[in-house]
Motif scaffolding. Structure first.
Motif, PDB file in Angstrom:
ATOM      1  N   THR A 137      82.223 -46.404 188.132  1.00 55.30           N
ATOM      2  CA  THR A 137      81.195 -46.102 186.820  1.00 55.30           C
ATOM      3  C   THR A 137      80.819 -47.599 186.260  1.00 55.30           C
ATOM      4  OG1 THR A 137      82.437 -44.252 186.521  1.00 55.30           O
ATOM      5  CG2 THR A 137      80.982 -44.826 184.674  1.00 55.30           C
ATOM      6  N   PRO A 138      79.534 -47.539 186.162  1.00 54.92           N
ATOM      7  CA  PRO A 138      79.098 -48.841 185.498  1.00 54.92           C
ATOM      8  C   PRO A 138      79.408 -49.154 184.092  1.00 54.92           C
ATOM      9  CG  PRO A 138      77.185 -47.678 186.474  1.00 54.92           C
ATOM     10  CD  PRO A 138      78.555 -46.607 186.551  1.00 54.92           C
ATOM     11  N   ALA A 139      79.735 -50.342 183.649  1.00 56.73           N
ATOM     12  CA  ALA A 139      80.318 -50.782 182.373  1.00 56.73           C
ATOM     13  C   ALA A 139      79.164 -50.520 181.568  1.00 56.73           C
ATOM     14  CB  ALA A 139      80.804 -51.943 182.530  1.00 56.73           C
ATOM     15  N   THR A 140      79.797 -49.849 180.279  1.00 57.18           N
ATOM     16  CA  THR A 140      78.655 -49.614 179.143  1.00 57.18           C
ATOM     17  C   THR A 140      79.052 -50.429 177.998  1.00 57.18           C
ATOM     18  OG1 THR A 140      79.964 -47.479 178.517  1.00 57.18           O
ATOM     19  CG2 THR A 140      78.328 -47.171 180.085  1.00 57.18           C
ATOM     20  N   GLU A 141      78.271 -50.679 177.127  1.00 51.67           N
ATOM     21  CA  GLU A 141      78.674 -51.434 175.754  1.00 51.67           C
ATOM     22  C   GLU A 141      78.943 -50.498 174.868  1.00 51.67           C
ATOM     23  OE1 GLU A 141      76.257 -54.333 172.506  1.00 51.67           O
ATOM     24  OE2 GLU A 141      75.287 -53.578 174.361  1.00 51.67           O
ATOM     25  N   PRO A 142      80.511 -51.100 174.268  1.00 47.42           N
ATOM     26  CA  PRO A 142      80.993 -49.888 173.395  1.00 47.42           C
ATOM     27  C   PRO A 142      80.296 -49.921 172.195  1.00 47.42           C
ATOM     28  CG  PRO A 142      82.290 -51.932 173.375  1.00 47.42           C
ATOM     29  CD  PRO A 142      81.277 -52.104 174.593  1.00 47.42           C
ATOM     30  N   THR A 143      80.142 -48.871 171.458  1.00 46.90           N
ATOM     31  CA  THR A 143      79.320 -48.615 170.076  1.00 46.90           C
ATOM     32  C   THR A 143      80.555 -48.818 168.675  1.00 46.90           C
ATOM     33  OG1 THR A 143      79.789 -46.456 170.300  1.00 46.90           O
ATOM     34  CG2 THR A 143      77.883 -47.074 171.023  1.00 46.90           C
ATOM     35  N   ALA A 144      81.678 -48.652 169.157  1.00 44.42           N
ATOM     36  CA  ALA A 144      82.579 -49.085 168.081  1.00 44.42           C
ATOM     37  C   ALA A 144      83.981 -49.764 168.626  1.00 44.42           C
ATOM     38  CB  ALA A 144      83.030 -47.662 167.602  1.00 44.42           C
ATOM     39  N   PRO A 145      84.702 -50.392 167.755  1.00 43.33           N
ATOM     40  CA  PRO A 145      85.881 -51.156 168.370  1.00 43.33           C
ATOM     41  C   PRO A 145      87.019 -50.241 168.782  1.00 43.33           C
ATOM     42  CG  PRO A 145      85.791 -51.236 166.122  1.00 43.33           C
ATOM     43  CD  PRO A 145      84.486 -50.714 166.511  1.00 43.33           C
ATOM     44  N   ILE A 146      87.605 -50.447 169.934  1.00 46.97           N
ATOM     45  CA  ILE A 146      88.680 -49.750 170.457  1.00 46.97           C
ATOM     46  C   ILE A 146      90.018 -49.780 169.461  1.00 46.97           C
ATOM     47  CG2 ILE A 146      90.185 -49.507 172.236  1.00 46.97           C
ATOM     48  CD1 ILE A 146      87.730 -50.696 174.218  1.00 46.97           C
ATOM     49  N   LYS A 147      90.237 -51.162 169.193  1.00 47.44           N
ATOM     50  CA  LYS A 147      91.451 -50.905 168.152  1.00 47.44           C
ATOM     51  C   LYS A 147      90.949 -51.969 167.027  1.00 47.44           C
ATOM     52  CE  LYS A 147      94.923 -51.194 171.979  1.00 47.44           C
ATOM     53  NZ  LYS A 147      96.321 -51.971 172.665  1.00 47.44           N
ATOM     54  N   PRO A 148      91.621 -51.768 165.759  1.00 47.84           N
ATOM     55  CA  PRO A 148      92.783 -50.798 165.871  1.00 47.84           C
ATOM     56  C   PRO A 148      92.310 -49.379 165.491  1.00 47.84           C
ATOM     57  CG  PRO A 148      92.314 -51.843 163.530  1.00 47.84           C
ATOM     58  CD  PRO A 148      91.541 -52.391 164.892  1.00 47.84           C
ATOM     59  N   ASN A 149      93.051 -48.547 166.090  1.00 51.64           N
ATOM     60  CA  ASN A 149      92.730 -46.893 165.769  1.00 51.64           C
ATOM     61  C   ASN A 149      93.118 -46.343 164.383  1.00 51.64           C
ATOM     62  OD1 ASN A 149      92.225 -44.153 165.781  1.00 51.64           O
ATOM     63  ND2 ASN A 149      92.940 -44.113 168.055  1.00 51.64           N
ATOM     64  N   ARG A 150      92.047 -46.244 163.356  1.00 52.06           N
ATOM     65  CA  ARG A 150      92.886 -46.114 162.246  1.00 52.06           C
ATOM     66  C   ARG A 150      93.194 -44.853 161.809  1.00 52.06           C
ATOM     67  NH1 ARG A 150      88.199 -49.172 158.189  1.00 52.06           N
ATOM     68  NH2 ARG A 150      88.439 -51.163 158.916  1.00 52.06           N
ATOM     69  N   MET A 151      92.661 -43.869 162.465  1.00 48.00           N
ATOM     70  CA  MET A 151      93.302 -42.332 162.321  1.00 48.00           C
ATOM     71  C   MET A 151      94.584 -42.368 163.035  1.00 48.00           C
ATOM     72  SD  MET A 151      92.400 -39.435 160.993  1.00 48.00           S
ATOM     73  CE  MET A 151      90.856 -39.672 160.616  1.00 48.00           C
ATOM     74  N   MET A 152      94.720 -42.982 164.066  1.00 46.39           N
ATOM     75  CA  MET A 152      96.024 -42.541 164.735  1.00 46.39           C
ATOM     76  C   MET A 152      96.973 -43.541 164.005  1.00 46.39           C
ATOM     77  SD  MET A 152      97.907 -41.849 167.196  1.00 46.39           S
ATOM     78  CE  MET A 152      96.703 -41.380 168.576  1.00 46.39           C
ATOM     79  N   ASN A 153      96.591 -44.536 163.406  1.00 46.64           N
ATOM     80  CA  ASN A 153      97.625 -45.326 162.681  1.00 46.64           C
ATOM     81  C   ASN A 153      98.157 -44.641 161.146  1.00 46.64           C
ATOM     82  OD1 ASN A 153      97.564 -47.312 164.633  1.00 46.64           O
ATOM     83  ND2 ASN A 153      96.255 -48.642 163.481  1.00 46.64           N
ATOM     84  N   ILE A 154      97.020 -44.100 160.604  1.00 43.44           N
ATOM     85  CA  ILE A 154      97.245 -43.267 159.393  1.00 43.44           C
ATOM     86  C   ILE A 154      98.137 -42.091 159.725  1.00 43.44           C
ATOM     87  CG2 ILE A 154      96.306 -41.982 157.717  1.00 43.44           C
ATOM     88  CD1 ILE A 154      93.736 -43.847 157.762  1.00 43.44           C
TER      89      ILE A 154
END
Length: 472
Positions: free
Chosen positions: A127-144
């Protein structure tokens, strides 16, 4: 590898063409027939065979000698050839060498092409690489989410830990509400003055413990001191307790009170001893029995011999009437003659010590002879006080509690967890042991405060310096 072979192959091809051109021009110019070439090939073949034989035989071997002669013969024939034929042979030999080299490189080049074509690609793009639209880490929802659940879990663990280790008592009402039992008395904490501290024995830990316990006996304090008054208050509250009064009117025999605690070191023995002394000073004929057969200390406090005692009477080797101790024994014991003579009503107190150690205290206390003996004693005394082991550690107090009119739980604030105190009460209640109430022992002002008006107890240290008698 293919590119390297390709370069070498091109170079070999050029050399081969050059040598072939040289051979063609030489033939056209001189008209040589190639006899020298044949003889040169023959010479090369003989030299090759000779080299093969020398790998297996020495130079003196007949076959090697024969080939040597043939080589010399060919060389002689070549010397007789014209110069044009010799040159032809040299050029022809060069052409053959270049042909062999070219053939070898051409073969290797084809092999390299085949190998390269058969090679499987080890990595390919799925699969060709795509530019991310949001940071992968930190996952705020998971951390909360993890933080919330972890906080709830740790809060529950800490709350449970604090509840199990909590030894604090806010108010007397808290104790009564928590246990559903009345607080019958509050025994204040007392401090030794400087002179008394200097008199503490330094020899052994046992002597120090006996001295400190004996210093808390009411006979060593003024009858008007708050410390002594607290035991009279305990006895008065006990007499006013509805369950105790009901049994008192129904049965004219001696009242049997058992003193126990949740754990060791809460002061049940000294509380039972002082209660018995306070009752005796009030004119009540009292018997104090040391039923703690595991770690008895009552006989140490009063300076009496442990043997013979309670266990002897149950086994049948002695009669209880012959082994109880009275005033004469106290005078000869460790309390001191002066203290005994200055204590009013001491003649009303009798003590039955534990007796020799036994391997089965439960069997001794649960014996039918124990019940018979206590029943017989109740006809000769007005009050019987039982010093029992801790109820949470041993079943002894549960057994002796069934023989008692009522049981008093001694609780030292700040020493045992509240849940241990609650467990002790529930354990006694399960076996239907009559529990009259709780006595709070060794209470400091910081633990109860002045809300209940007990602040006057703690002027006792100043009071005792002027009026209280010293411990001998």
């Amino acid at each position: 590898l293919r590119q390297f072979i390709e370069v070498q192959l091109t170079d070999a091809e050029q050399k081969l063409r050059k040598s072939e051109d040289s051979l063609r021009r030489h033939t056209e110019r001189t008209g040589a027939k190639g006899v020298g070439g044949y003889m040169s090939s023959r010479l090369v073949d003989l030299e090759t065979k000779k080299s093969e034989l020398l790998k297996r035989y020495t130079a003196q071997h007949p076959e090697v000698q024969r080939l040597e002669q043939q080589i010399k013969a060919v060389e002689e024939q070549m010397k007789q050839l014209p110069a044009e034929e010799l040159e032809y042979a040299r050029i022809d030999r060069e052409v053959k060498i270049n042909e062999e080299l070219y053939t070898l490189l051409a073969k290797r080049y084809k092999e390299a092409q085949i190998s390269e074509a058969d090679r499987v690609q080890s990595a390919f793009i799925v699969t060709p690489a795509t530019e991310p639209t949001a940071p992968i880490k930190p996952n705020r929802m998971m951390n909360i989410t993890v933080g919330i659940f972890l906080g709830i879990f740790l809060g529950f663990v800490f709350a449970l830990l604090i509840e199990n280790l909590d030894t604090s008592i806010g108010t007397i009402e808290d104790v009564e509400k928590y246990l559903d039992l009345p607080v019958l008395g509050i025994i204040p904490h007392i401090e030794l003055d400087q002179k008394q501290k200097k008199m503490v024995p330094r020899k052994t830990e046992r002597e120090q413990r006996i001295y400190l316990l004996r210093s808390r006996l009411v006979v060593y304090h003024s009858s008007k001191s708050p410390f002594v008054e607290s035991y009279h208050t305990l006895r008065t509250n006990l007499k006013l307790t509805s369950s105790f009064v009901a049994k008192d009117t129904a049965d004219k025999k001696a009242k049997i009170l058992a003193f126990t605690s949740a754990g060791i070191g809460e002061g049940k023995t000294i509380t039972a001893s002082n209660f018995a002394l306070a009752a005796a000073q009030s004119g009540i004929k009292t018997l104090l029995i040391e039923t703690d057969l595991r770690r008895p200390s009552l006989h140490w406090i009063f300076g009496l011999s442990r043997n013979p005692g309670f266990s002897d009477c149950v086994i049948g080797t002695k009669k209880w009437t012959d082994v109880i101790r009275g005033t004469t024994d106290f005078l000869m014991g460790g309390l001191g003659t002066e203290k005994i003579l200055q204590s009013p009503g001491i003649e009303n107190l009798s003590i039955l010590t534990a007796g020799p150690s036994v391997s089965n205290p439960i069997d001794i206390l649960n014996s039918p002879e124990t019940g018979k003996m206590i029943k017989e004693m109740s006809s000769n005394f007005e009050l019987i006080v039982l010093d029992c082991p801790p109820a949470l550690l041993f079943a002894d107090a549960l057994i002796m509690g069934t023989h008692a009119t009522g049981t008093i739980i001694v609780y030292q604030v700040g020493r045992m967890a509240r849940r241990a105190l609650k467990r002790t009460k529930d354990q006694l209640a399960t076996l239907k042991v009559p529990i009259i109430g709780v006595a709070l022992n060794n209470v400091k002002t910081s633990e109860l405060g002045s809300y209940y008006g007990y602040g006057y107890y703690y002027s006792y240290k100043y009071y005792s310096k002027d009026n209280a008698s010293k411990v001998k």
